[in-house]
Design a protein around this motif. Structure first.
Motif, PDB file in Angstrom:
ATOM      1  N   ILE A 164       1.026  -1.284   0.086  1.00 53.15           N
ATOM      2  CA  ILE A 164       0.118   0.063   0.141  1.00 53.15           C
ATOM      3  C   ILE A 164       0.840   1.022   0.293  1.00 53.15           C
ATOM      4  CG2 ILE A 164      -1.324   1.425   1.153  1.00 53.15           C
ATOM      5  CD1 ILE A 164      -2.923  -1.542   2.518  1.00 53.15           C
ATOM      6  N   ILE A 165       0.695   2.607  -0.497  1.00 51.76           N
ATOM      7  CA  ILE A 165       1.186   3.905  -1.054  1.00 51.76           C
ATOM      8  C   ILE A 165       0.234   4.540   0.284  1.00 51.76           C
ATOM      9  CG2 ILE A 165       2.802   5.190  -2.872  1.00 51.76           C
ATOM     10  CD1 ILE A 165       2.313   2.847  -4.357  1.00 51.76           C
ATOM     11  N   THR A 166       0.653   5.409   0.405  1.00 50.23           N
ATOM     12  CA  THR A 166       0.237   6.294   1.202  1.00 50.23           C
ATOM     13  C   THR A 166       1.177   8.018   1.415  1.00 50.23           C
ATOM     14  OG1 THR A 166      -1.221   5.154   1.999  1.00 50.23           O
ATOM     15  CG2 THR A 166      -1.493   7.935   3.197  1.00 50.23           C
ATOM     16  N   LYS A 167       0.438   9.152   0.392  1.00 51.28           N
ATOM     17  CA  LYS A 167       1.041  10.095   1.019  1.00 51.28           C
ATOM     18  C   LYS A 167       0.747  10.582   2.401  1.00 51.28           C
ATOM     19  CE  LYS A 167       2.942  13.665  -1.215  1.00 51.28           C
ATOM     20  NZ  LYS A 167       2.400  14.148  -1.699  1.00 51.28           N
ATOM     21  N   VAL A 168       2.024  10.855   2.907  1.00 53.89           N
ATOM     22  CA  VAL A 168       2.094  11.635   3.788  1.00 53.89           C
ATOM     23  C   VAL A 168       2.056  13.137   4.199  1.00 53.89           C
ATOM     24  CG1 VAL A 168       3.411  12.193   6.191  1.00 53.89           C
ATOM     25  CG2 VAL A 168       3.452   9.531   4.571  1.00 53.89           C
ATOM     26  N   GLU A 169       1.228  13.981   4.002  1.00 49.05           N
ATOM     27  CA  GLU A 169       1.214  15.479   4.316  1.00 49.05           C
ATOM     28  C   GLU A 169       2.255  15.987   4.944  1.00 49.05           C
ATOM     29  OE1 GLU A 169       0.049  17.056   1.691  1.00 49.05           O
ATOM     30  OE2 GLU A 169      -1.108  15.113   1.243  1.00 49.05           O
ATOM     31  N   THR A 170       2.799  16.484   4.701  1.00 50.33           N
ATOM     32  CA  THR A 170       3.955  17.140   5.477  1.00 50.33           C
ATOM     33  C   THR A 170       4.203  18.183   6.403  1.00 50.33           C
ATOM     34  OG1 THR A 170       5.369  19.139   4.094  1.00 50.33           O
ATOM     35  CG2 THR A 170       5.911  16.752   4.240  1.00 50.33           C
ATOM     36  N   SER A 171       2.911  18.477   7.867  1.00 43.89           N
ATOM     37  CA  SER A 171       2.715  19.082   7.828  1.00 43.89           C
ATOM     38  C   SER A 171       2.867  18.712   9.564  1.00 43.89           C
ATOM     39  CB  SER A 171       1.052  19.322   7.795  1.00 43.89           C
ATOM     40  OG  SER A 171       0.309  17.900   8.450  1.00 43.89           O
ATOM     41  N   THR A 172       2.363  19.512  10.963  1.00 40.36           N
ATOM     42  CA  THR A 172       2.440  19.012  12.102  1.00 40.36           C
ATOM     43  C   THR A 172       1.261  19.389  12.590  1.00 40.36           C
ATOM     44  OG1 THR A 172       4.705  20.713  11.606  1.00 40.36           O
ATOM     45  CG2 THR A 172       3.832  19.914  13.954  1.00 40.36           C
ATOM     46  N   PRO A 173       0.964  18.013  13.185  1.00 38.85           N
ATOM     47  CA  PRO A 173       1.267  16.730  13.025  1.00 38.85           C
ATOM     48  C   PRO A 173       0.874  15.918  11.312  1.00 38.85           C
ATOM     49  CG  PRO A 173      -0.398  16.630  14.368  1.00 38.85           C
ATOM     50  CD  PRO A 173      -0.476  17.719  13.658  1.00 38.85           C
ATOM     51  N   PRO A 174       2.075  15.107  11.676  1.00 32.93           N
ATOM     52  CA  PRO A 174       1.701  14.689  10.442  1.00 32.93           C
ATOM     53  C   PRO A 174       0.801  13.864   9.140  1.00 32.93           C
ATOM     54  CG  PRO A 174       2.736  13.183  11.304  1.00 32.93           C
ATOM     55  CD  PRO A 174       2.903  14.177  11.575  1.00 32.93           C
ATOM     56  N   VAL A 175      -0.077  14.366   7.995  1.00 30.16           N
ATOM     57  CA  VAL A 175      -1.214  13.844   7.783  1.00 30.16           C
ATOM     58  C   VAL A 175      -1.108  12.818   6.435  1.00 30.16           C
ATOM     59  CG1 VAL A 175      -3.936  14.930   6.828  1.00 30.16           C
ATOM     60  CG2 VAL A 175      -2.574  16.045   8.927  1.00 30.16           C
ATOM     61  N   LEU A 176      -2.407  11.739   7.050  1.00 34.57           N
ATOM     62  CA  LEU A 176      -2.404  10.817   5.761  1.00 34.57           C
ATOM     63  C   LEU A 176      -3.363  11.252   5.045  1.00 34.57           C
ATOM     64  CD1 LEU A 176      -2.091   7.007   7.576  1.00 34.57           C
ATOM     65  CD2 LEU A 176      -0.175   8.663   7.114  1.00 34.57           C
ATOM     66  N   GLY A 177      -2.424  11.554   3.374  1.00 34.48           N
ATOM     67  CA  GLY A 177      -3.203  11.532   2.148  1.00 34.48           C
ATOM     68  C   GLY A 177      -3.895  10.823   1.468  1.00 34.48           C
ATOM     69  N   GLN A 178      -3.948  10.570  -0.235  1.00 32.64           N
ATOM     70  CA  GLN A 178      -4.028   9.516  -1.179  1.00 32.64           C
ATOM     71  C   GLN A 178      -3.539   8.199  -0.925  1.00 32.64           C
ATOM     72  OE1 GLN A 178      -4.540  11.200  -5.062  1.00 32.64           O
ATOM     73  NE2 GLN A 178      -5.423   9.296  -5.866  1.00 32.64           N
ATOM     74  N   THR A 179      -3.935   7.299  -1.052  1.00 32.42           N
ATOM     75  CA  THR A 179      -3.644   5.991  -0.769  1.00 32.42           C
ATOM     76  C   THR A 179      -3.929   5.162  -1.900  1.00 32.42           C
ATOM     77  OG1 THR A 179      -3.649   6.065   1.907  1.00 32.42           O
ATOM     78  CG2 THR A 179      -3.947   4.187   0.757  1.00 32.42           C
ATOM     79  N   TRP A 180      -2.769   4.733  -2.196  1.00 32.42           N
ATOM     80  CA  TRP A 180      -3.263   3.406  -3.466  1.00 32.42           C
ATOM     81  C   TRP A 180      -2.998   1.973  -2.887  1.00 32.42           C
ATOM     82  CZ3 TRP A 180       0.099   7.558  -3.074  1.00 32.42           C
ATOM     83  CH2 TRP A 180      -0.837   9.108  -4.179  1.00 32.42           C
ATOM     84  N   TYR A 181      -3.932   1.024  -3.815  1.00 30.48           N
ATOM     85  CA  TYR A 181      -3.893  -0.636  -3.316  1.00 30.48           C
ATOM     86  C   TYR A 181      -3.017  -1.292  -4.617  1.00 30.48           C
ATOM     87  CZ  TYR A 181      -6.578   1.167   0.668  1.00 30.48           C
ATOM     88  OH  TYR A 181      -7.159   1.530   1.306  1.00 30.48           O
ATOM     89  N   THR A 182      -1.812  -1.716  -4.572  1.00 32.52           N
ATOM     90  CA  THR A 182      -1.315  -2.343  -5.199  1.00 32.52           C
ATOM     91  C   THR A 182      -1.849  -4.026  -4.842  1.00 32.52           C
ATOM     92  OG1 THR A 182       0.937  -3.857  -4.181  1.00 32.52           O
ATOM     93  CG2 THR A 182       0.251  -0.990  -5.247  1.00 32.52           C
ATOM     94  N   SER A 183      -0.803  -4.951  -6.047  1.00 28.35           N
ATOM     95  CA  SER A 183      -1.238  -6.124  -5.735  1.00 28.35           C
ATOM     96  C   SER A 183       0.387  -6.895  -5.947  1.00 28.35           C
ATOM     97  CB  SER A 183      -1.819  -7.228  -7.358  1.00 28.35           C
ATOM     98  OG  SER A 183      -0.528  -6.554  -8.552  1.00 28.35           O
ATOM     99  N   LEU A 184       1.190  -5.902  -5.270  1.00 27.77           N
ATOM    100  CA  LEU A 184       2.852  -6.761  -4.835  1.00 27.77           C
ATOM    101  C   LEU A 184       2.520  -7.286  -3.750  1.00 27.77           C
ATOM    102  CD1 LEU A 184       5.467  -7.062  -6.251  1.00 27.77           C
ATOM    103  CD2 LEU A 184       5.990  -4.718  -4.971  1.00 27.77           C
ATOM    104  N   HIS A 185       2.923  -8.373  -3.428  1.00 30.12           N
ATOM    105  CA  HIS A 185       3.104  -8.612  -1.907  1.00 30.12           C
ATOM    106  C   HIS A 185       4.060  -8.470  -1.773  1.00 30.12           C
ATOM    107  CE1 HIS A 185       2.794 -11.194   1.331  1.00 30.12           C
ATOM    108  NE2 HIS A 185       1.752 -11.812   0.978  1.00 30.12           N
ATOM    109  N   ARG A 186       4.081  -7.994   0.155  1.00 32.55           N
ATOM    110  CA  ARG A 186       5.152  -7.148   0.454  1.00 32.55           C
ATOM    111  C   ARG A 186       6.567  -8.010   0.849  1.00 32.55           C
ATOM    112  NH1 ARG A 186       7.321  -4.309   4.590  1.00 32.55           N
ATOM    113  NH2 ARG A 186       7.988  -1.732   4.013  1.00 32.55           N
ATOM    114  N   LYS A 187       6.401  -9.467   1.550  1.00 31.57           N
ATOM    115  CA  LYS A 187       7.237  -9.947   1.613  1.00 31.57           C
ATOM    116  C   LYS A 187       8.533 -10.608   0.712  1.00 31.57           C
ATOM    117  CE  LYS A 187       5.046 -12.014   6.180  1.00 31.57           C
ATOM    118  NZ  LYS A 187       4.659 -12.754   6.959  1.00 31.57           N
ATOM    119  N   THR A 188       7.585 -10.406  -0.933  1.00 28.31           N
ATOM    120  CA  THR A 188       8.862 -11.022  -1.540  1.00 28.31           C
ATOM    121  C   THR A 188       9.458  -9.425  -2.372  1.00 28.31           C
ATOM    122  OG1 THR A 188       6.609  -9.957  -3.569  1.00 28.31           O
ATOM    123  CG2 THR A 188       6.582 -12.013  -3.293  1.00 28.31           C
ATOM    124  N   VAL A 189       9.453  -8.923  -1.760  1.00 30.17           N
ATOM    125  CA  VAL A 189       9.721  -7.408  -2.148  1.00 30.17           C
ATOM    126  C   VAL A 189      11.777  -7.007  -1.034  1.00 30.17           C
ATOM    127  CG1 VAL A 189      10.043  -5.096  -2.294  1.00 30.17           C
ATOM    128  CG2 VAL A 189       8.074  -5.938  -3.262  1.00 30.17           C
TER     129      VAL A 189
END
Length: 460
Positions: free
Chosen positions: A358-383
């Motif tokens: 999963i990819i999530t944009k982090v808005e660089t504010s104080t405190p940080p905020v989670l922004g837009q998110t993208w979902y992939t089909s790539l299994h993380r333990k193969t990376v």
């Protein structure tokens, strides 16, 4: 004037008269007194220039660097083997074997030295020959310029000078400016086609004591901080770190001169401690996985304060979805942080997405905020690692101790996935523990078994 240098043009011009004159035509004879253009000279220049380009290539010019780096590695291995032999106290039981190993190491070092000497000698000869050819080309082109009656070449050189001055002005204007915020996939760099290097390869002042860590530059530095480099080593069980070390330049980092330490906490591990080797610096703040939580932490380097934001409850942490290869895993790498031209991202996995990336944009504010998110089909333990370039996620996998492959990409603009990139990174050490892209210099910053390394990305 010889006949070969006289060009005769016969033109028949019909005369239009008020009174028709039958059978009368006006014939004009034009003679060109200029010398004929020496096409053969120009053809020879083109052939010579093509041969020079073929003889001097970027691949050939990096051959010496590769041999020198290989020689350094062999000498290091030899020192280790000699040290081991000196420590042996086994009534000469293994001395013969150890001596044989040292003998083989010396033979390989001699072979590398021979190759280096041959290569250096060949390049010196090539350099001399090329210099002569270039001088000949210059003389011929100066001679040919006399045929440029319209002064096209002079105007072209003037245009090139103006373009160089313009680029110089642009560089000075942008020298202290932060990188522009660009939409995903719109950086104008083209497709990534190769990775060269290593360009930098060195042990830190810590030596081989700490094999997990991270380093790099601030992707969005404050004015006057553009040349700074940061370094974090995981000094507790190869898992935790509690301070950030900064250097004024790459040279001072490599030499270990004049560091400045910023402490997140007084000890390891405790609240706000850095957990895992995946972290980035952006806007004078360090982004990382906080100790024993599923939170994204932001450490302000100026105020020495920490703020955070939690990932979704089903996100992996504490070795639930770590990076790994061949049945092994890299400890506490559930969260990876990346920078590109548009900001900061956190890359992780969750049970809800079946352990896929999963990819999530982090808005660089104080405190940080989670922004837009993208979902992939790539299994993380193969990376083994991920990084972002121009809004595109790239993933690597372990091939062998010498090669890492960039095999996968996900474009956050189009949601298009690709599993067959086949871009290879030549490693100097076996394991890449940290990998991140710097949008300011287009380099990959690598922390590999206690060594700090950079590789250059080649775009189409």
């Amino acid at each position: 004037m010889s006949q070969s240098n006289v060009f005769v043009l016969m033109i028949v011009i019909p005369l239009i008269l008020s009174q028709p004159v039958r059978g009368k035509d006006c014939v004009c004879e034009l003679q060109n007194s200029d010398s004929a253009f020496p096409e053969s000279k120009l053809a020879n220049v083109e052939i010579t220039a093509s041969q020079c380009s073929g003889n001097i290539t970027s691949e050939k010019m990096t051959e010496i660097d590769i041999l020198v780096l290989g020689l350094k590695r062999r000498i290091k291995h030899l020192e280790e083997n000699v040290s081991m032999l000196e420590k042996e106290d086994n009534s000469n039981l293994y001395a013969a074997v150890s001596l044989r190993i040292i003998e083989l190491e010396l033979a390989e070092i001699q072979d590398l030295l021979d190759k280096l000497n041959r290569t250096t000698s060949n390049y010196q000869q090539l350099s001399v020959e090329t210099a002569v050819e270039l001088l000949n080309i210059k003389d011929i082109m100066v001679d040919l310029e006399k045929f440029d009656h319209s002064q096209v070449m002079m105007k072209q050189r003037e245009n090139q000078r103006i373009k160089r001055d313009l680029e110089h002005c642009k560089d000075e204007l942008n020298a202290t400016s932060p990188p522009p915020t660009l939409s995903a996939g719109h950086c104008g760099l083209g497709h990534m086609v190769n990775v060269s290097g290593p360009k930098t390869y060195s042990l830190t002042v810590y030596g081989t004591s700490y094999s997990f860590g991270a380093w790099g530059r601030d992707a969005n530095p404050a004015p006057e901080d553009e040349k700074k480099y940061w370094l974090v080593v995981l000094s507790s069980s190869n898992v935790f770190g509690h301070f950030v070390r900064q250097y004024s330049s790459l040279s001072t980092l490599l030499l270990g001169i004049g560091p400045t330490d910023s402490y997140i906490s007084s000890s390891n591990p405790t609240t706000n401690t850095i957990q895992g080797p995946n972290m980035v610096m952006y806007g004078n703040a360090l982004y990382y996985n906080c100790y024993n939580t599923l939170s994204v932490c932001r450490f302000n380097m100026t105020t020495r304060t920490v703020s955070n934001v939690a990932l979704p409850n089903d996100a992996g942490f504490n070795n639930k979805f770590p990076f790994g290869h061949l049945g092994a895993s890299y400890s506490h790498t559930d969260m990876d942080f990346a920078t590109d031209e548009s900001g900061v991202y956190v890359i992780y996995a969750s049970t809800g997405n079946f352990g896929n990336v999963i990819i999530t944009k982090v808005e660089t504010s104080t405190p940080p905020v989670l922004g837009q998110t993208w979902y992939t089909s790539l299994h993380r333990k193969t990376v083994t690692n991920t990084f972002m370039v121009c809004g595109v996620l790239y993933a690597t996998r372990y091939i062998d101790k010498d090669i890492e492959e960039i095999f996968y990409s996900f474009d956050t603009r189009t949601n298009k996935e690709c599993y067959d990139l086949s871009i290879y990174i030549k490693k100097m050490q076996t394991n890449i523990k940290f990998l991140n892209y710097d949008p300011r210099d287009h380099l990959l910053y690598v922390y590999s078994d206690a060594y700090i390394v950079t590789h250059e990305i080649i775009f189409q």
